[in-house]
Design an enzyme around this catalytic site. Structure first.
Site, PDB file in Angstrom:
ATOM      1  N   ASP A   1       0.828  -1.211   0.000  1.00 46.92           N
ATOM      2  CA  ASP A   1       0.000   0.000   0.000  1.00 46.92           C
ATOM      3  C   ASP A   1       0.860   1.257   0.000  1.00 46.92           C
ATOM      4  OD1 ASP A   1       0.952  -0.451   2.549  1.00 46.92           O
ATOM      5  OD2 ASP A   1      -0.993  -0.663   3.489  1.00 46.92           O
TER       6      ASP A   1
ATOM      7  N   GLU B   1      -9.778  -0.816   4.683  1.00 42.58           N
ATOM      8  CA  GLU B   1     -10.511  -0.482   5.900  1.00 42.58           C
ATOM      9  C   GLU B   1     -11.821  -1.283   5.977  1.00 42.58           C
ATOM     10  OE1 GLU B   1      -9.053   0.971   8.134  1.00 42.58           O
ATOM     11  OE2 GLU B   1      -8.346   2.995   7.713  1.00 42.58           O
TER      12      GLU B   1
ATOM     13  N   ASP C   1      -8.241  -1.830  13.712  1.00 44.49           N
ATOM     14  CA  ASP C   1      -9.624  -2.013  13.249  1.00 44.49           C
ATOM     15  C   ASP C   1      -9.774  -3.230  12.329  1.00 44.49           C
ATOM     16  OD1 ASP C   1      -8.409  -1.190  10.925  1.00 44.49           O
ATOM     17  OD2 ASP C   1      -9.678   0.564  10.594  1.00 44.49           O
TER      18      ASP C   1
ATOM     19  N   HIS D   1      -7.872  -3.889   9.628  1.00 49.45           N
ATOM     20  CA  HIS D   1      -7.511  -3.726   8.215  1.00 49.45           C
ATOM     21  C   HIS D   1      -6.222  -4.464   7.883  1.00 49.45           C
ATOM     22  CE1 HIS D   1      -5.186   0.108   9.421  1.00 49.45           C
ATOM     23  NE2 HIS D   1      -4.280  -0.606   8.808  1.00 49.45           N
TER      24      HIS D   1
END
Ligand code: GLP
Length: 260
Positions: free
Chosen positions: A67, A143, A136, A138
């Site tokens: 990413d 996300e 979270d 991810h």
């Protein structure tokens, strides 16, 4: 999915680096998937050490990073292209021309995402993908709510992730809102995935991804569909797992011929 609960970073790094080393001995021109974030850093240190001391050879290896932030200029110290260079690729003998990163500074970002996927396909796909996990749930920058079939594309960060990553930028206001990331479908196509999570702040994400329902609210749970996913955790990250004793028992009794 194999869950291995280990004493800490040293043991995790030894096991993950061992898997990379075994792959490179079997397939010197292997394709590695590289993650940024702090979780894989001990693995990169261990691989750099094995390169330096034992000549572990990366000369024929290709690498694809997961990413990138959108909008940081090329050369920005916090761009993942620079981070992966600093933390890993310039410490071993990978040809810089064989290190591919999604381009968040491209004039046409969607086109750059397609080019990244094409390059990955042309290289024969990823053999071993290293992953961290966000608090979270991810992976990459997928996300919650990400399509489980997604490919490399632009995403908007959740505020929690911007806050988690603000430590690298000095202030929250400097953390970009947009990113490009390999999709969950892209990650699923890797032949082997090793996810590393350490510390109590990852315990909920680890529980959800390993034992929760397969759901976009925890993007990492998509790994439940992967035929060869390995989760390496320390005791703190494993502390909410219901079947921790079973994972320990399985690993302790693992047949000696079976690799990670
Ligand atoms: C970032 C990266 C992820 C990484 C996550 C966790 O958001 N895009 O690839 O897994 O951070 O980072 P850390 O390992 O530092 O906790």
């Amino acid at each position: 999915m194999e869950v291995v609960i280990l004493s800490g970073n040293k043991a995790i790094a030894a096991l993950a680096a061992g898997a990379v080393e075994a792959l490179l001995r079997r397939k010197p021109a292997a394709v590695l998937g590289l993650a940024t974030g702090s979780s894989p850093l001990p693995v990169y240190d261990e691989l750099a050490l094995r390169h330096e001391r034992a000549g572990l050879d990366f000369s024929r290896v290709a690498a694809f990073t997961l990413d990138e932030y959108v909008g940081l200029p090329h050369g920005h110290p916090e761009s993942y292209r620079e981070v992966i260079k600093r933390e890993f690729t310039e410490r071993v003998n990978i040809d810089p021309a064989n290190v591919h990163c999604p381009d968040g500074a491209a004039a046409d970002v969607p086109d750059a995402c397609r080019a990244f996927e094409d390059a990955m396909r042309a290289a024969g796909g990823v053999d071993l993908q290293l992953l961290g996990v966000g608090t979270d749930g991810h992976i990459g920058f997928n996300e919650p709510g990400s399509s489980l079939a997604s490919r490399t594309r632009i995403k908007t960060l959740i505020e929690q992730t911007r806050r988690d990553n603000a430590r690298f930028f000095g202030s929250l206001s400097k953390v970009p809102h947009h990113v490009v990331t390999q999709g969950l479908g892209t990650i699923l196509a890797a032949r082997h995935v090793i996810l590393i999570a350490t510390g109590a702040q990852k315990a909920t994400a680890v529980r959800d991804l390993v034992e929760g329902p397969l759901a976009a609210i925890c993007p990492a749970s998509v790994l439940q569909l992967h035929p060869h996913a390995t989760v390496l955790v320390d005791e703190a990250a494993a502390s909410s797992l219901r079947l921790a004793d079973y994972y320990r028992h399985s690993y302790e009794n693992k047949p000696s011929w079976q690799e990670l």
